[in-house]
Design a protein around this motif. Structure first.
Motif, mmCIF file in Angstrom:
data_model
loop_
_atom_site.group_PDB
_atom_site.id
_atom_site.type_symbol
_atom_site.label_atom_id
_atom_site.label_comp_id
_atom_site.label_asym_id
_atom_site.label_seq_id
_atom_site.Cartn_x
_atom_site.Cartn_y
_atom_site.Cartn_z
ATOM 1 N N ASP A 148 0.831 -1.209 0.000
ATOM 2 C CA ASP A 148 0.000 0.000 0.000
ATOM 3 C C ASP A 148 0.866 1.259 0.000
ATOM 4 O OD1 ASP A 148 -2.533 1.339 0.129
ATOM 5 O OD2 ASP A 148 -2.062 1.807 2.211
ATOM 6 N N ARG A 149 1.987 1.201 0.713
ATOM 7 C CA ARG A 149 2.887 2.357 0.771
ATOM 8 C C ARG A 149 3.657 2.539 -0.536
ATOM 9 N NH1 ARG A 149 8.038 2.188 1.839
ATOM 10 N NH2 ARG A 149 7.851 0.048 2.653
ATOM 11 N N MET A 150 4.022 1.427 -1.195
ATOM 12 C CA MET A 150 4.813 1.505 -2.429
ATOM 13 C C MET A 150 3.986 1.877 -3.657
ATOM 14 S SD MET A 150 7.143 -1.931 -2.055
ATOM 15 C CE MET A 150 8.355 -2.143 -0.753
ATOM 16 N N GLY A 155 -2.704 6.015 -10.617
ATOM 17 C CA GLY A 155 -3.116 4.634 -10.835
ATOM 18 C C GLY A 155 -4.301 4.263 -9.954
ATOM 19 N N ASP A 156 -4.758 3.029 -10.113
ATOM 20 C CA ASP A 156 -5.934 2.546 -9.398
ATOM 21 C C ASP A 156 -5.512 1.980 -8.042
ATOM 22 O OD1 ASP A 156 -8.421 1.802 -8.687
ATOM 23 O OD2 ASP A 156 -8.672 0.247 -10.213
ATOM 24 N N LYS A 157 -5.301 2.861 -7.080
ATOM 25 C CA LYS A 157 -4.891 2.414 -5.752
ATOM 26 C C LYS A 157 -6.060 1.813 -4.987
ATOM 27 C CE LYS A 157 -2.145 3.880 -1.795
ATOM 28 N NZ LYS A 157 -1.383 4.986 -1.156
ATOM 29 N N LEU A 158 -7.270 2.213 -5.321
ATOM 30 C CA LEU A 158 -8.446 1.688 -4.635
ATOM 31 C C LEU A 158 -8.588 0.188 -4.864
ATOM 32 C CD1 LEU A 158 -10.966 2.285 -2.959
ATOM 33 C CD2 LEU A 158 -12.192 2.759 -5.104
ATOM 34 N N LYS A 163 -8.201 -5.446 -2.587
ATOM 35 C CA LYS A 163 -7.588 -6.778 -2.563
ATOM 36 C C LYS A 163 -6.916 -7.035 -1.217
ATOM 37 C CE LYS A 163 -5.654 -8.585 -6.133
ATOM 38 N NZ LYS A 163 -4.821 -8.937 -7.298
ATOM 39 N N ILE A 164 -6.279 -6.017 -0.659
ATOM 40 C CA ILE A 164 -5.620 -6.177 0.643
ATOM 41 C C ILE A 164 -6.661 -6.462 1.729
ATOM 42 C CG2 ILE A 164 -4.320 -4.957 2.430
ATOM 43 C CD1 ILE A 164 -2.797 -3.524 0.197
ATOM 44 N N ASP A 165 -7.764 -5.705 1.750
ATOM 45 C CA ASP A 165 -8.811 -5.925 2.758
ATOM 46 C C ASP A 165 -9.409 -7.323 2.632
ATOM 47 O OD1 ASP A 165 -8.390 -3.370 3.656
ATOM 48 O OD2 ASP A 165 -10.040 -2.490 2.490
ATOM 49 N N GLN A 166 -9.615 -7.770 1.401
ATOM 50 C CA GLN A 166 -10.184 -9.103 1.189
ATOM 51 C C GLN A 166 -9.213 -10.184 1.658
ATOM 52 O OE1 GLN A 166 -11.125 -9.902 -2.890
ATOM 53 N NE2 GLN A 166 -12.309 -11.751 -2.435
ATOM 54 N N ALA A 167 -7.914 -10.014 1.384
ATOM 55 C CA ALA A 167 -6.926 -11.010 1.796
ATOM 56 C C ALA A 167 -6.799 -11.071 3.311
ATOM 57 C CB ALA A 167 -5.576 -10.684 1.160
#
Length: 430
Positions: A148-150, A155-158, A163-167
């Motif tokens: 998330d930091r990198m 771009g489409d950061k959302l 994907k991170i929340d789902q994982a």
């Protein structure tokens, strides 16, 4: 053994077959010239497109053996390990890929022949997904936070955050529902430089011959309208001339009539009478034949005359005296420059000056124009008394690019303009 130009053209043909989705024929051409990391990587991508993952892993392993700093090869092989549920091997490859990113957030492979940009956040997320599959949620969450930091501001950061929340919510079951980041395998092939391919192609500077004149079988006529054959070979002109009118072998004769003969005789008699009357009136006797036919002076032939000059033997001339003495090695030319300085300047023009920066220390070396990457790396290592080869980078605009093989070195030299006498600057690290 094929030449370098032939291999370059074969590589280009293989890339064209790859783009036409003829992956099997492309693999045949690539396998015949497989000796670099780029070729082995391209073969691995071709194997992925024909669903042969084991062969793809083997080809990518060969690419890594040729270039251990090739981050994109570790990245793709890690994805293949992830597909086969080899999570420990995938974690190791993603870790090597992140290490070889050299703290860069993105590596643009377009400048070295492949239309793809490798992002660090994609590698971090993929490794976090592997950690979650092994039940190591703390390490997984740390990688997700790094991803998330990198992620770049553009771009489409959302989509990444979703994907991170789902994982995180799924935990060790995320591997069954969340996909890793991958690349477009239909375009991921290294291509040779277009300029090099253009220069490698054969050019017919002379062209092909073209017939502009034709000659008939009797060799009696030539023209510029193809093969012409005369319908009549013995043409006779009408008029006062007899014989062949088109260049025949007979002598042209003039027709003489009786009227012409009589007129000519009358004119001659009249002229003789006038001459005799003039001589009688002036009382001058005719010139005797002995005086009128005085022999002329003999003509001397230059070919047989003893006065003809013999040719000059140049080898017998004393050139040393004619030029003011024998030239010495230390003599100076018209411009005032000694021969020794001219030789030294010509030798210097065959060298490249390389400015090397390492841990705050700057040193310079001279290398030949045909230096190889291994020779350059070895010479820089000796210059700084390093115990192992140093990693080299060059500057392309505002970006620092890793130099890992011959082609990277040539690109660095071209950017610096070494062909026009300029130096090249590199940055070294352990």
């Amino acid at each position: 053994m094929p030449s370098v130009k032939d291999e370059l053209l074969q590589w280009n043909d293989a890339c064209q077959l790859f783009e036409a989705k003829d992956y099997k024929q492309s693999l045949i051409l690539l396998d015949a010239i497989a000796d670099t990391s780029k070729i082995h990587f391209s073969m691995g991508i071709a194997f992925i497109n024909i669903k042969k993952e084991e062969q793809a892993i083997a080809a990518l392993s060969k690419a890594i053996a040729c270039d251990k700093y090739m981050a994109i090869a570790y990245y793709v092989r890690g994805i293949l390990f992830f597909r086969r549920d080899f999570f420990a091997e995938a974690i190791a490859d993603f870790s090597d890929a992140l290490e070889n990113m050299r703290s860069n957030l993105v590596i643009d492979y377009t400048q070295i022949g492949m239309a793809h940009k490798l992002h660090a956040f994609e590698i971090a997320f993929n490794r976090g997904l592997c950690y979650s599959a092994n039940g190591k949620m703390d390490a997984a969450i740390a990688d997700f936070d790094d991803a998330d930091r990198m992620h770049p501001s553009t771009g489409d950061k959302l989509a990444l955050e979703e994907k991170i929340d789902q994982a995180v919510d799924l935990g060790d079951r995320a591997v069954d529902y969340v996909n890793v980041f991958e690349m477009d395998y239909s375009k991921a092939v290294f291509k040779p430089s277009e300029e090099k391919v253009k220069n490698a192609k054969r050019v017919n500077y002379l062209g092909t011959s073209k017939v502009v004149a034709g000659v008939d079988e009797t060799d009696a006529f030539a023209g510029f309208s193809g093969t012409l054959v005369k319908s009549q070979k013995n043409l006779v002109n009408s008029g006062p001339f007899e014989g062949n009118g088109m260049g025949g072998s007979e002598t042209l004769t003039r027709k003489k009539s009786l009227t012409d003969v009589s007129v000519s005789s009358a004119r001659k008699e009249k002229a003789d009478a006038a001459r005799a009357a003039t001589l009688t009136r002036m009382r001058i006797d005719p010139v005797p034949d002995s005086l009128a036919r005085r022999p002329s002076a003999p003509i001397i032939s230059s070919r047989n005359s003893s006065m003809a000059l013999d040719p000059v033997d140049i080898s017998k001339l004393d050139l040393g005296r004619a030029t003011g003495g024998t030239l010495r090695s230390g003599s100076r030319g018209a411009g005032g420059t000694s021969l020794r300085s001219e030789v030294s300047e010509s030798r210097m023009s065959d060298k490249i000056r390389v400015k090397c920066n390492y841990k705050g220390d700057t040193r310079q070396i001279m290398v030949p124009m045909d230096v190889t990457f291994k020779e350059l790396q070895s010479k820089i290592q000796k210059k700084f008394d390093s115990s192992r080869p140093l990693r080299l980078k060059y500057k392309d605009g505002d970006a620092m690019v890793m130099m890992s093989d011959e082609e990277d070195m040539e690109i660095a030299f071209d950017i610096a303009g070494v062909r026009s006498g300029k130096s090249v600057e590199v940055w070294c690290s352990d």
